[in-house]
Design a protein around this motif. Structure first.
Motif, PDB file in Angstrom:
ATOM      1  N   TYR A 527       0.868  -1.179   0.000  1.00 22.59           N
ATOM      2  CA  TYR A 527       0.000   0.000   0.000  1.00 22.59           C
ATOM      3  C   TYR A 527       0.903   1.227   0.000  1.00 22.59           C
ATOM      4  O   TYR A 527       1.797   1.361   0.847  1.00 22.59           O
ATOM      5  CB  TYR A 527      -0.912   0.008   1.222  1.00 22.59           C
ATOM      6  CG  TYR A 527      -1.720  -1.259   1.369  1.00 22.59           C
ATOM      7  CD1 TYR A 527      -2.875  -1.459   0.634  1.00 22.59           C
ATOM      8  CD2 TYR A 527      -1.292  -2.267   2.227  1.00 22.59           C
ATOM      9  CE1 TYR A 527      -3.605  -2.636   0.750  1.00 22.59           C
ATOM     10  CE2 TYR A 527      -2.015  -3.445   2.355  1.00 22.59           C
ATOM     11  CZ  TYR A 527      -3.164  -3.627   1.614  1.00 22.59           C
ATOM     12  OH  TYR A 527      -3.881  -4.795   1.733  1.00 22.59           O
ATOM     13  N   SER A 528       0.672   2.115  -0.963  1.00 20.23           N
ATOM     14  CA  SER A 528       1.594   3.227  -1.156  1.00 20.23           C
ATOM     15  C   SER A 528       0.829   4.507  -1.447  1.00 20.23           C
ATOM     16  O   SER A 528      -0.205   4.489  -2.132  1.00 20.23           O
ATOM     17  CB  SER A 528       2.549   2.915  -2.317  1.00 20.23           C
ATOM     18  OG  SER A 528       3.445   3.968  -2.528  1.00 20.23           O
ATOM     19  N   GLY A 529       1.331   5.600  -0.925  1.00 16.42           N
ATOM     20  CA  GLY A 529       0.774   6.913  -1.230  1.00 16.42           C
ATOM     21  C   GLY A 529       1.866   7.942  -1.300  1.00 16.42           C
ATOM     22  O   GLY A 529       2.810   7.930  -0.495  1.00 16.42           O
ATOM     23  N   SER A 530       1.783   8.838  -2.285  1.00 13.86           N
ATOM     24  CA  SER A 530       2.827   9.848  -2.439  1.00 13.86           C
ATOM     25  C   SER A 530       2.238  11.133  -3.006  1.00 13.86           C
ATOM     26  O   SER A 530       1.188  11.134  -3.665  1.00 13.86           O
ATOM     27  CB  SER A 530       3.945   9.333  -3.357  1.00 13.86           C
ATOM     28  OG  SER A 530       3.456   9.106  -4.663  1.00 13.86           O
ATOM     29  N   ILE A 531       2.935  12.224  -2.723  1.00 16.92           N
ATOM     30  CA  ILE A 531       2.627  13.533  -3.293  1.00 16.92           C
ATOM     31  C   ILE A 531       3.867  13.974  -4.059  1.00 16.92           C
ATOM     32  O   ILE A 531       4.994  13.921  -3.555  1.00 16.92           O
ATOM     33  CB  ILE A 531       2.276  14.556  -2.200  1.00 16.92           C
ATOM     34  CG1 ILE A 531       0.970  14.156  -1.506  1.00 16.92           C
ATOM     35  CG2 ILE A 531       2.146  15.952  -2.788  1.00 16.92           C
ATOM     36  CD1 ILE A 531       0.589  15.058  -0.363  1.00 16.92           C
ATOM     37  N   ASN A 532       3.642  14.402  -5.301  1.00 17.28           N
ATOM     38  CA  ASN A 532       4.722  14.797  -6.194  1.00 17.28           C
ATOM     39  C   ASN A 532       4.494  16.242  -6.596  1.00 17.28           C
ATOM     40  O   ASN A 532       3.429  16.588  -7.134  1.00 17.28           O
ATOM     41  CB  ASN A 532       4.717  13.892  -7.427  1.00 17.28           C
ATOM     42  CG  ASN A 532       6.064  13.826  -8.099  1.00 17.28           C
ATOM     43  OD1 ASN A 532       6.683  14.851  -8.347  1.00 17.28           O
ATOM     44  ND2 ASN A 532       6.504  12.612  -8.408  1.00 17.28           N
ATOM     45  N   ALA A 533       5.470  17.088  -6.318  1.00 18.25           N
ATOM     46  CA  ALA A 533       5.283  18.518  -6.582  1.00 18.25           C
ATOM     47  C   ALA A 533       6.404  19.071  -7.441  1.00 18.25           C
ATOM     48  O   ALA A 533       7.590  18.871  -7.140  1.00 18.25           O
ATOM     49  CB  ALA A 533       5.214  19.288  -5.263  1.00 18.25           C
ATOM     50  N   ASP A 534       6.025  19.772  -8.508  1.00 22.09           N
ATOM     51  CA  ASP A 534       6.958  20.577  -9.299  1.00 22.09           C
ATOM     52  C   ASP A 534       6.615  22.033  -8.987  1.00 22.09           C
ATOM     53  O   ASP A 534       5.565  22.550  -9.392  1.00 22.09           O
ATOM     54  CB  ASP A 534       6.765  20.271 -10.784  1.00 22.09           C
ATOM     55  CG  ASP A 534       7.678  21.095 -11.671  1.00 22.09           C
ATOM     56  OD1 ASP A 534       8.455  21.917 -11.134  1.00 22.09           O
ATOM     57  OD2 ASP A 534       7.606  20.935 -12.907  1.00 22.09           O
ATOM     58  N   LEU A 535       7.488  22.699  -8.248  1.00 23.83           N
ATOM     59  CA  LEU A 535       7.178  24.023  -7.707  1.00 23.83           C
ATOM     60  C   LEU A 535       7.615  25.152  -8.621  1.00 23.83           C
ATOM     61  O   LEU A 535       7.736  26.300  -8.182  1.00 23.83           O
ATOM     62  CB  LEU A 535       7.841  24.161  -6.335  1.00 23.83           C
ATOM     63  CG  LEU A 535       7.413  23.109  -5.292  1.00 23.83           C
ATOM     64  CD1 LEU A 535       8.145  23.322  -3.982  1.00 23.83           C
ATOM     65  CD2 LEU A 535       5.906  23.146  -5.083  1.00 23.83           C
ATOM     66  N   THR A 536       7.812  24.825  -9.906  1.00 22.76           N
ATOM     67  CA  THR A 536       8.246  25.854 -10.850  1.00 22.76           C
ATOM     68  C   THR A 536       7.253  27.011 -10.913  1.00 22.76           C
ATOM     69  O   THR A 536       7.626  28.190 -10.836  1.00 22.76           O
ATOM     70  CB  THR A 536       8.423  25.239 -12.252  1.00 22.76           C
ATOM     71  OG1 THR A 536       9.347  24.160 -12.183  1.00 22.76           O
ATOM     72  CG2 THR A 536       8.930  26.291 -13.242  1.00 22.76           C
ATOM     73  N   SER A 537       5.975  26.687 -11.073  1.00 19.53           N
ATOM     74  CA  SER A 537       4.959  27.729 -11.240  1.00 19.53           C
ATOM     75  C   SER A 537       4.742  28.542  -9.981  1.00 19.53           C
ATOM     76  O   SER A 537       4.083  29.583 -10.017  1.00 19.53           O
ATOM     77  CB  SER A 537       3.635  27.112 -11.691  1.00 19.53           C
ATOM     78  OG  SER A 537       3.198  26.156 -10.747  1.00 19.53           O
ATOM     79  N   GLN A 547      13.545  25.624 -14.341  1.00 16.59           N
ATOM     80  CA  GLN A 547      12.661  24.762 -13.577  1.00 16.59           C
ATOM     81  C   GLN A 547      12.875  24.984 -12.087  1.00 16.59           C
ATOM     82  O   GLN A 547      13.957  25.354 -11.638  1.00 16.59           O
ATOM     83  CB  GLN A 547      12.903  23.289 -13.915  1.00 16.59           C
ATOM     84  CG  GLN A 547      12.398  22.882 -15.294  1.00 16.59           C
ATOM     85  CD  GLN A 547      12.473  21.381 -15.491  1.00 16.59           C
ATOM     86  OE1 GLN A 547      13.076  20.678 -14.696  1.00 16.59           O
ATOM     87  NE2 GLN A 547      11.864  20.900 -16.554  1.00 16.59           N
ATOM     88  N   GLY A 548      11.807  24.701 -11.336  1.00 11.91           N
ATOM     89  CA  GLY A 548      11.874  24.883  -9.907  1.00 11.91           C
ATOM     90  C   GLY A 548      12.164  23.599  -9.168  1.00 11.91           C
ATOM     91  O   GLY A 548      12.488  22.556  -9.753  1.00 11.91           O
ATOM     92  N   LEU A 549      12.024  23.686  -7.880  1.00  7.07           N
ATOM     93  CA  LEU A 549      12.281  22.561  -6.999  1.00  7.07           C
ATOM     94  C   LEU A 549      11.255  21.452  -7.249  1.00  7.07           C
ATOM     95  O   LEU A 549      10.053  21.711  -7.366  1.00  7.07           O
ATOM     96  CB  LEU A 549      12.195  23.024  -5.541  1.00  7.07           C
ATOM     97  CG  LEU A 549      12.549  21.997  -4.466  1.00  7.07           C
ATOM     98  CD1 LEU A 549      14.039  21.706  -4.479  1.00  7.07           C
ATOM     99  CD2 LEU A 549      12.119  22.520  -3.083  1.00  7.07           C
ATOM    100  N   GLY A 550      11.731  20.208  -7.345  1.00  6.12           N
ATOM    101  CA  GLY A 550      10.855  19.045  -7.441  1.00  6.12           C
ATOM    102  C   GLY A 550      10.927  18.239  -6.162  1.00  6.12           C
ATOM    103  O   GLY A 550      12.020  17.993  -5.640  1.00  6.12           O
TER     104      GLY A 550
END
Length: 979
Positions: A527-537, A547-550
């Motif tokens: 069982y897996s859960g994750s949040i993935n963020a590309d903070l460029t915008s 590009q921003g922080l990933g």
């Protein structure tokens, strides 16, 4: 049989089919520019919502993301060009891979196909399907993978535990399966081997020994592979794809090849081949353990009379001909993939996979094997007078009994070869929900359940307990009758006449042949859960970067369970039942920071870090893994990359909980025979008494016994992996790319059993009390085989493993005017070291460039695979030539290293360079329909013949069949259609 009795539960390479750019999705006819095998920056999966991409080796999703670890990418086109119906054969051709369990292993097979990256063991790399675990690691079987659905295979070499968790020490193999079919796709292929036997030296040897030679030109190993897939796009919101597959592989027996027509042994001076075999012979060997002639070996005469003569090697039985080189196999697969986007914030997805694989291994007929103590009464009416007097002396004719070893292998009448019925039924299902909840921010929640069922039935094996009852016979009114019938303990007993050749009655076979069965169940839940963020915008970036922080943050919970059961007969033979389970909760994160982009001397400069904390239920404290990576492209044509990974491998359930039992291993006892190789002083350290020295029976067929099994006190392995590489894509050479990557992997506290051959050689060479204490000799006669004589070889945290080297990849696509295009792809590995430290502080040995009893399969300094393809101007036809190169290796026991040194051999002192060439043709018959024809091992080269005493794991039939081609020249024809 090692697996049966010991632990049951337990490339310059490829080219473009048609061009220089990597195809992002498979098609019926590969497009122009599709390379077969590449080592350039890893291609991305098809883009999910939001334009993000996923690369094997990282959970980050950012546009333009490339791997910082060395990745070899094998395309669907390469699989077709090889005519592969077994996906492990495709992987085993790569120079980063050493063959593990495969279709050409029969004696000791568990029916699986596995992958061994960097020769660090098939349990130290993680197998994924579309980025998720395939099966519980101890039950991994790439037979489960439907080859015709493979879009590509990413092979990541180097630690990846911070990203994927335990087991990814040597790397990750990620099978990307096609899940976007809109229409119908069918594929059928037929193939066979057609080898010409012309090894005059081996044929003369077999003939001189009175054995049958292999047929001149056998046609065998037929393969049929038929597959169908159907899919439907659900508008622009989703897709449903389903597949069905059938594979039927016919066996190849060792009698059909010169190299394996007889079991090869060395001559007395180890300088030439001799046809060997087993002292458990067809006429019958008898070794009294008590009585007036205890310690003397006798044999029934060949004429069928009840007379004994002194045993000599001429009585040995040729165990080779009936053994399988290639197992028979029937496999059914089915499965499907589905996804549907209700909203950009909610896409439901899932998959289901099923496999029923039924294979048989076959070996020589069973026997009353030496090592089991049999009892014969001196008034047995089946016992000849001369035999009775030699066995019992003055007690002949009385009710006294004598104990003895017997080596009697019935091969006539109702005698049949032993067959291991191996069936694996695997299920795997996934489900998840993913989406983008804000600009550049997405989530993914998923679950996975897999279940691997193993059913084994061992047939045509002699039940030693029944055989013992059948040997104790008295006369009742002139009729030989089992004592157990007289006293009522076994009214079904049938007398067993082993005192002459071909003396066993047909009815007795029905009594002594008893099948034994075992069952295994492995289950895994993730069982897996994750949040993935590309903070460029959101402006979270450095001023020199576009590009921003990933960032990735996630949690994963995994539960595994094993249950292994055995019937009463299997338990009587030494198999033990086992059960175990554990669970682990993990927290992971990954961060990528672009430092500069599109700047002078910095087209790209970025760093990446990752961390994972794992809390195991069976460990007293948690463990951490982490990584750091850097990528710098000073100009577009040049990219430098480097990484460090701290990886772990927690002990799997088999290593923890497998029951301890005695099994067979390839080894030689230096204290056996009338003139032992080891001195009396050294042999005394192994438990040999003065009275036993010079009278110990040798391990039959160089097969001794070892005690193996699990250890609940095991600790996790730890590994440090370093990689550094450069990728060149010069603008003045369009279509050309070159990658060079250095790797260095060191594993500490690695989980293993100490090889029996190493224990023996170390005790004899050094007298080290640790190694000598692992000998448990039969107290009656000092033997190192059977029920009471063995070497202790249970799992434990041992020393360290280390390997390093350089991977080279070259890809080129060159137009040739109006004549079409020529594509070249090459993958090669130079091995710098392959070092094992058996125990901390004890010293180490390096198997680079060696093979043999301790080093195992050949580890050449250089291997490569290269493919050259010419494609027609209209992209509707191609001719492709593949070159497989395996460098020369030397026999490890001929070295001066005290860990490896053994008897000196002139024979097999070196295996020379091996070159294999494969030719394939492809053509578009009509739109959507393509034909392929191919010949593998075009020059029909024989594998190197190696005497059986020098073989180690995955060696059988006098060769290493996973490394060298055993079938000879083989042909295939296939047809694919997609509408």
């Amino acid at each position: 049989m090692l697996a049966h009795r010991l632990l049951r539960s337990t490339a310059p390479v490829a080219l473009a089919l048609a061009g220089a750019a990597h195809a992002q999705a498979p098609q019926a006819q590969p497009p122009a520019g599709e390379p077969s095998i590449t080592t350039a920056p890893a291609p991305a999966d098809p883009e999910p919502a939001g334009g993000e991409v996923t690369v094997t080796g990282t959970r980050l999703r950012q546009p333009g993301l490339q791997s910082n670890s060395p990745i070899t990418d094998v395309s669907a086109a390469e699989i077709r060009l090889q005519g592969a119906t077994n996906i492990e054969n495709v992987i085993n051709r790569l120079p980063q891979v050493t063959a593990a369990a495969n279709e050409n292993v029969s004696n000791g097979s568990d029916g699986t196909a596995r992958i061994n990256l960097r020769n660090l063991g098939d349990n130290r790399n993680l197998i994924l399907v579309n980025g998720q675990r395939l099966l519980p690691v101890q039950a991994n079987d790439v037979n489960f993978i439907p080859g015709f659905m493979v879009q590509r295979i990413d092979v990541v070499t180097g630690g990846a535990s911070a990203v994927y968790g335990s087991d990814a020490i040597s790397g990750v193999v990620n099978f990307i399966l096609r899940d976007d079919l809109d229409g119908v796709r069918g594929d059928v292929q037929y193939g066979f081997a057609a080898h010409h036997n012309d090894n005059s030296g081996l044929r003369d040897l077999v003939r001189r020994n009175g054995y049958a030679n292999a047929p001149n030109s056998p046609v065998d190993g037929q393969r049929l592979d038929a597959n169908l897939a159907v899919g439907k796009n659900l508008g622009d919101r989703g897709n449903i794809t389903a597949y069905f597959g059938y594979r039927d592989v016919k066996p190849i027996i060792q009698a059909n090849r010169d190299v394996s027509a007889c079991a090869l042994d060395p001559t007395d001076n180890n300088s030439a081949y001799a046809c060997g075999g087993s002292s458990n012979n067809m006429y019958g060997l008898f070794q009294p353990l008590t009585g007036p002639n205890a310690g003397t070996a006798y044999n029934n005469t060949r004429d069928g009379q009840k007379t004994w003569v002194p045993y000599n090697s001429s009585f040995r039985y040729n165990t080779a001909p009936l053994n399988y080189f290639q197992r028979s196999d029937v496999r059914y697969t089915a499965g499907g993939f589905a996804r549907y986007e209700f909203d950009p914030a909610a896409e439901l997805y899932g998959s289901a996979m099923f496999m029923d694989d039924h294979t048989f291994s076959q070996v020589a007929p069973s026997a009353l094997f030496q090592g089991t103590t049999y009892t014969i009464n001196c008034d047995n009416p089946l016992l000849g007078q001369q035999q009775g007097q030699l066995l019992c002396g003055s007690a002949y004719g009385s009710g006294a009994t004598q104990d003895l070893f017997i080596g009697y292998r019935p091969v006539a009448g109702n005698a049949r070869p032993r067959r291991d019925d191996l069936r694996r039924i695997d299920y795997r299902a996934t489900a998840g929900l993913r989406g983008e909840i804000a600009r550049g921010i997405g989530y993914d929640v998923s679950g996975l359940y897999s279940r691997a069922l193993f059913r084994e039935t061992y047939m045509n094996d002699i039940d030693s307990a029944r055989a013992n009852r059948g040997l104790q016979v008295v006369s009742v009114n002139g009729t030989p009758t089992c004592t157990s019938v007289v006293n009522g303990s076994d009214p079904d007993c049938v007398p067993l006449d082993v005192f002459r050749y071909n003396g066993i009655a047909d009815s007795a076979f029905g009594y002594i042949y008893q099948p034994s069965s075992t069952r295994g169940l492995d289950e895994e839940q993730v069982y897996s859960g994750s949040i993935n963020a590309d903070l460029t915008s959101y402006g979270v970036k450095l001023p020199w970067a576009d590009q921003g922080l990933g960032v990735v943050l996630g949690v994963e919970h995994r539960r595994e369970k094993l249950r292994f059961t055995a019937d009463a007969l299997s338990q009587q033979k030494g198999t033990t039942e086992s059960f175990g389970q554990f669970h682990v909760t993990e927290f992971f994160s990954e961060v990528r920071l672009p430092i500069a982009e599109n700047r002078p001397f910095a087209e790209e400069l970025s760093i990446t870090g990752g961390y994972r904390y794992s809390d195991y239920s069976n460990l007293s404290k948690g463990v951490s893994t982490y990584k750091g990576e850097v990528s710098w492209a000073p100009i577009r044509a040049l990219r430098l990359r480097g990484s460090y990974n701290r990886a772990i491998r927690a002990p799997n359930i088999s290593e923890l909980f497998a029951g301890q039992q005695i099994g067979n291993v390839s080894a030689q006892d230096p204290c056996s025979g009338a003139t032992p190789l080891a001195s009396a002083e050294r042999c005394a350290l192994t438990g040999v008494t003065a009275a036993q020295y010079g009278r110990i029976i040798a391990c039959p067929t160089d097969v001794c016994s070892a005690l193996g099994g699990g250890n609940p006190a095991l600790r996790p392995e730890e590994a440090d992996t370093y990689t550094a590489g450069v990728v060149l894509s010069p603008s003045f050479l369009r279509g050309v790319s070159l990658s060079v990557d250095y790797f260095n992997i060191k594993v500490r506290d690695y989980i293993a059993s100490i090889p029996t051959s190493l224990t023996i050689s170390q005790c004899v060479a050094t007298g080290d009390p640790f190694f000598c204490s692992l000998f448990k000799r039969d107290p009656r006669n000092g033997a190192l085989f059977g029920e009471n004589g063995y070497v202790v070889s249970t799992t434990q945290n041992t020393g360290s493993l280390q390997t390093s080297g350089i991977d080279l990849g070259l890809n080129a696509a060159v137009p040739v005017g109006g004549l079409g295009r020529v594509d070249l792809s090459l993958v090669g590995t130079w091995l710098n070291e392959l070092v094992t430290e058996p125990l901390p502080g004890l010293g180490s040995y390096d198997c680079k460039g060696l093979f043999g009893p301790t080093c195992g399969q050949p580890s050449p300094e250089w291997r490569h695979q290269a493919r050259l393809t010419w494609t027609t101007p209209d992209d509707k036809g191609a001719v492709s030539l593949n070159w497989r190169y395996i460098g020369a290796t030397r026999l490890s026991s001929n070295t001066a290293d005290p860990f490896l040194a053994g008897d000196a051999y002139t024979l097999n002192s070196r295996i020379g360079t091996y070159n294999y060439f494969d030719l394939a043709f492809t053509a578009t018959v009509r739109e959507g329909v393509s034909l392929r024809l191919g010949v593998n091992n075009l020059l029909d080269r024989d594998p190197p013949a190696i005497v059986q005493g020098l073989l180690s794991a995955f060696g059988n039939g006098n060769i290493y069949p996973g490394v060298y081609d055993v079938a000879g020249r083989s042909f295939f024809a296939g047809l694919s259609a997609e509408f």
